[in-house]
Write a protein that holds these residues in place. Structure first.
Motif, PDB file in Angstrom:
ATOM      1  N   ASN A   1       9.824   3.769   9.575  1.00 57.99           N
ATOM      2  CA  ASN A   1       9.065   4.694   8.574  1.00 57.99           C
ATOM      3  C   ASN A   1       7.983   4.130   8.044  1.00 57.99           C
ATOM      4  N   ALA A   2       7.942   2.962   7.419  1.00 60.40           N
ATOM      5  CA  ALA A   2       6.699   2.261   6.961  1.00 60.40           C
ATOM      6  C   ALA A   2       5.605   2.353   7.740  1.00 60.40           C
ATOM      7  N   MET A   3       5.882   2.116   9.210  1.00 60.80           N
ATOM      8  CA  MET A   3       4.734   1.875  10.178  1.00 60.80           C
ATOM      9  C   MET A   3       4.073   3.226  10.394  1.00 60.80           C
ATOM     10  N   ILE A   4       5.131   4.239  10.958  1.00 58.80           N
ATOM     11  CA  ILE A   4       4.692   5.468  11.136  1.00 58.80           C
ATOM     12  C   ILE A   4       4.027   6.267  10.214  1.00 58.80           C
ATOM     13  N   ALA A   5       4.491   6.156   8.814  1.00 58.89           N
ATOM     14  CA  ALA A   5       3.832   6.850   7.854  1.00 58.89           C
ATOM     15  C   ALA A   5       2.326   6.118   7.473  1.00 58.89           C
ATOM     16  N   SER A   6       2.012   5.168   7.935  1.00 59.36           N
ATOM     17  CA  SER A   6       0.823   4.460   7.465  1.00 59.36           C
ATOM     18  C   SER A   6      -0.325   4.952   8.668  1.00 59.36           C
ATOM     19  N   PRO A   7      -1.376   5.587   8.275  1.00 58.04           N
ATOM     20  CA  PRO A   7      -2.434   5.761   8.983  1.00 58.04           C
ATOM     21  C   PRO A   7      -3.313   4.526   9.480  1.00 58.04           C
ATOM     22  N   GLN A   8      -4.036   4.684  10.656  1.00 60.72           N
ATOM     23  CA  GLN A   8      -5.087   3.656  10.911  1.00 60.72           C
ATOM     24  C   GLN A   8      -5.765   3.202   9.559  1.00 60.72           C
ATOM     25  N   MET A   9      -5.956   1.811   9.312  1.00 59.40           N
ATOM     26  CA  MET A   9      -6.821   1.331   8.250  1.00 59.40           C
ATOM     27  C   MET A   9      -7.909   0.305   8.651  1.00 59.40           C
ATOM     28  N   HIS A  10      -9.239   0.600   8.065  1.00 61.12           N
ATOM     29  CA  HIS A  10     -10.204  -0.426   8.135  1.00 61.12           C
ATOM     30  C   HIS A  10     -10.287  -1.074   6.617  1.00 61.12           C
ATOM     31  N   GLY A  11     -10.609  -2.298   6.832  1.00 65.63           N
ATOM     32  CA  GLY A  11     -10.689  -3.132   5.530  1.00 65.63           C
ATOM     33  C   GLY A  11     -11.632  -4.160   5.469  1.00 65.63           C
ATOM     34  N   PHE A  12     -10.862  -5.290   4.821  1.00 59.51           N
ATOM     35  CA  PHE A  12     -11.728  -6.419   4.336  1.00 59.51           C
ATOM     36  C   PHE A  12     -12.598  -7.125   5.744  1.00 59.51           C
ATOM     37  N   LYS A  13     -13.880  -7.382   5.670  1.00 62.60           N
ATOM     38  CA  LYS A  13     -14.874  -7.903   6.823  1.00 62.60           C
ATOM     39  C   LYS A  13     -14.704  -7.130   7.987  1.00 62.60           C
ATOM     40  N   GLY A  14     -14.399  -5.667   7.869  1.00 58.37           N
ATOM     41  CA  GLY A  14     -14.446  -4.823   8.805  1.00 58.37           C
ATOM     42  C   GLY A  14     -13.174  -5.023   9.732  1.00 58.37           C
ATOM     43  N   ARG A  15     -12.289  -5.430   9.465  1.00 54.40           N
ATOM     44  CA  ARG A  15     -10.946  -5.759  10.159  1.00 54.40           C
ATOM     45  C   ARG A  15     -10.115  -4.243  10.268  1.00 54.40           C
ATOM     46  N   SER A  16      -9.327  -3.978  11.051  1.00 54.92           N
ATOM     47  CA  SER A  16      -8.670  -2.670  11.149  1.00 54.92           C
ATOM     48  C   SER A  16      -7.374  -3.021  11.767  1.00 54.92           C
ATOM     49  N   ARG A  17      -6.376  -2.076  11.567  1.00 51.51           N
ATOM     50  CA  ARG A  17      -4.982  -1.999  12.277  1.00 51.51           C
ATOM     51  C   ARG A  17      -5.024  -0.708  12.627  1.00 51.51           C
ATOM     52  N   PRO A  18      -4.618  -0.253  13.879  1.00 54.94           N
ATOM     53  CA  PRO A  18      -4.296   0.900  14.248  1.00 54.94           C
ATOM     54  C   PRO A  18      -3.054   1.465  13.646  1.00 54.94           C
ATOM     55  N   SER A  19      -2.642   2.892  13.918  1.00 53.87           N
ATOM     56  CA  SER A  19      -1.410   3.368  13.621  1.00 53.87           C
ATOM     57  C   SER A  19      -0.441   3.438  14.497  1.00 53.87           C
ATOM     58  N   LEU A  20       0.957   3.298  14.211  1.00 58.06           N
ATOM     59  CA  LEU A  20       1.854   3.482  15.177  1.00 58.06           C
ATOM     60  C   LEU A  20       2.200   5.042  15.754  1.00 58.06           C
ATOM     61  N   ALA A  21       1.750   5.872  14.481  1.00 59.66           N
ATOM     62  CA  ALA A  21       1.839   7.310  14.790  1.00 59.66           C
ATOM     63  C   ALA A  21       0.883   7.621  15.944  1.00 59.66           C
ATOM     64  N   ASP A  22      -0.278   7.268  15.875  1.00 58.75           N
ATOM     65  CA  ASP A  22      -1.047   7.545  16.625  1.00 58.75           C
ATOM     66  C   ASP A  22      -0.917   7.273  18.093  1.00 58.75           C
ATOM     67  N   TRP A  23      -0.250   5.961  18.341  1.00 60.31           N
ATOM     68  CA  TRP A  23       0.381   5.709  19.795  1.00 60.31           C
ATOM     69  C   TRP A  23       1.419   6.765  20.043  1.00 60.31           C
ATOM     70  N   LEU A  24       2.271   6.926  18.944  1.00 56.23           N
ATOM     71  CA  LEU A  24       3.424   7.841  19.479  1.00 56.23           C
ATOM     72  C   LEU A  24       2.748   9.388  19.868  1.00 56.23           C
ATOM     73  N   ASN A  25       1.859   9.658  19.036  1.00 53.27           N
ATOM     74  CA  ASN A  25       1.313  10.921  19.157  1.00 53.27           C
ATOM     75  C   ASN A  25       0.546  10.938  20.594  1.00 53.27           C
ATOM     76  N   ALA A  26      -0.016  10.156  20.974  1.00 53.01           N
ATOM     77  CA  ALA A  26      -0.647   9.959  22.457  1.00 53.01           C
ATOM     78  C   ALA A  26       0.418   9.980  23.362  1.00 53.01           C
ATOM     79  N   GLY A  27       1.610   9.910  23.305  1.00 48.91           N
ATOM     80  CA  GLY A  27       2.610  10.181  24.371  1.00 48.91           C
ATOM     81  C   GLY A  27       2.663   9.004  25.026  1.00 48.91           C
ATOM     82  N   LYS A  28       2.754   7.845  24.573  1.00 51.48           N
ATOM     83  CA  LYS A  28       2.698   6.498  25.595  1.00 51.48           C
ATOM     84  C   LYS A  28       3.972   6.309  25.943  1.00 51.48           C
ATOM     85  N   ALA A  29       3.954   5.624  27.211  1.00 50.21           N
ATOM     86  CA  ALA A  29       5.131   5.142  27.519  1.00 50.21           C
ATOM     87  C   ALA A  29       5.356   3.738  27.394  1.00 50.21           C
TER      88      ALA A  29
END
Length: 348
Positions: A320-348
């Motif tokens: 729930n923590a991961m899926i509720a978290s959108p992709q984020m950009h932060g310090f020094k231009g770093r980023s983390r992708p969202s698990l929800a985006d991976w799931l919504n893309a229907g990846k196997a």
């Protein structure tokens, strides 16, 4: 309050175990427990505080039985030594970043002094409980930007309904190479006295990219910003209204690790993985007239269902923590992708 059927993991068809969730599938399904956040998301900062209030009364004067288990001790938490020794919880619980622990300690002490001015005069000192995860990948943790007012804001915001994902202490953290955060889940348990509840809240900042295993067997791999080592932390707070003593609560806290293992975690050398459990069923008075107090506890051979609930709620709360978290950009231009985006893309 939202129905558990719309919780982030279940909205994507991901079910953890077979015990029935509580009505909101949150730790606050345990009556009296409230949660609040204060989020700082501006400039180079992605951080905050999350507060868990075990009951609405004077917690110092009416303590709760508690137990903690250190799954892997690469962490800087405060207050766990006294919880281990005395088996009680006497302040709210604050979650924050690694360098915010001292600020959280001071805020909790000031809060308790304002409520109980005789602390350390006639009442004894107070044991603040503050736990942490390192959010330094997405936030400038070295700036030590959090202050006591931020901690008080989280405490004051506490309610039975609260957000999950990139909020409060979950704002800048990562899990399995994806965006992590704050997540929660609950389970309903039947005993001969009726129905009871166990709920979990996690601060999920752990896991090596590629190791995450979903309940349906899929293994998501992030496409960007992935660390190569298991260097993170996860804090798990379990609450229940089942009458238990501290030793039993420690045993239940230990089973949270089973939920982490189901996700693919192996508690790496650099990960601070800590679980704390408390029961709201009976309050322990700070002052008593007699030498003894009466306690009501669950029979030991009935505890297995609580072990199961601890594993299931921990697993689901992390998702729930991961899926509720959108992709984020932060310090020094770093980023983390969202698990929800991976799931919504229907990846196997």
């Amino acid at each position: 309050m939202p129905s558990h059927s719309t919780s982030p993991a279940r909205a994507h068809g991901l079910q953890c175990g077979d015990l029935e969730p509580g009505p909101s599938n949150l730790i606050t399904d345990v009556a009296g427990v409230t949660v609040g956040h204060h989020t700082l998301q501006e400039g180079d900062f992605r951080t905050g505080f999350t507060a868990i209030l075990p009951h609405a009364g004077n917690l110092f004067l009416e303590k709760l039985p508690a137990g903690a288990d250190v799954i892997n001790g690469f962490g800087k938490s405060a207050g766990l030594v006294q919880v281990e020794e005395l088996g009680t919880l006497e302040t709210p619980i604050l979650l924050t970043n690694t360098f915010g622990v001292g600020t959280g300690i001071n805020a909790l002490i000031r809060r308790e002094l304002s409520i109980n001015p005789d602390i350390d005069r006639s009442g004894g000192t107070v044991n603040p409980v503050v736990m942490e995860c390192n959010d330094g990948y997405l936030s400038d943790i070295n700036a030590m930007v959090l202050n006591e007012a931020d901690a008080f804001a989280a405490l004051q915001a506490a309610s039975s309904d609260f957000e999950q994902g990139s909020v409060g202490a979950g704002t800048g953290i990562s899990a399995f190479g994806f965006k992590g955060g704050i997540g929660s889940a609950s389970r309903v348990i039947a005993f001969d006295r009726g129905e009871f509840t166990l709920g979990a809240l996690v601060q999920a900042n752990f896991g090596k990219p590629g190791d995450l295993t979903l309940p349906d067997g899929r293994k998501p791999r992030p496409s960007e910003g992935a660390q190569t080592l298991e260097r993170g932390s996860v804090i798990i707070v379990l609450a229940t209204d089942v009458p238990l003593e501290s030793r039993q609560l420690k045993r239940i806290a230990r089973r949270a690790a089973a939920g982490l293992g189901r996700l693919g975690a192996y508690y790496g050398n650099g990960s601070g993985d800590i679980a704390l459990a408390f029961s709201t069923a009976q309050r322990i008075p700070h002052f008593t007239d007699g030498d003894f107090i009466a306690r009501d506890v669950l029979r030991e051979d009935g505890i297995d269902v609580l072990f199961k609930a601890a594993a299931e709620t921990t697993q689901e709360a992390v998702l729930n923590a991961m899926i509720a978290s959108p992709q984020m950009h932060g310090f020094k231009g770093r980023s983390r992708p969202s698990l929800a985006d991976w799931l919504n893309a229907g990846k196997a």
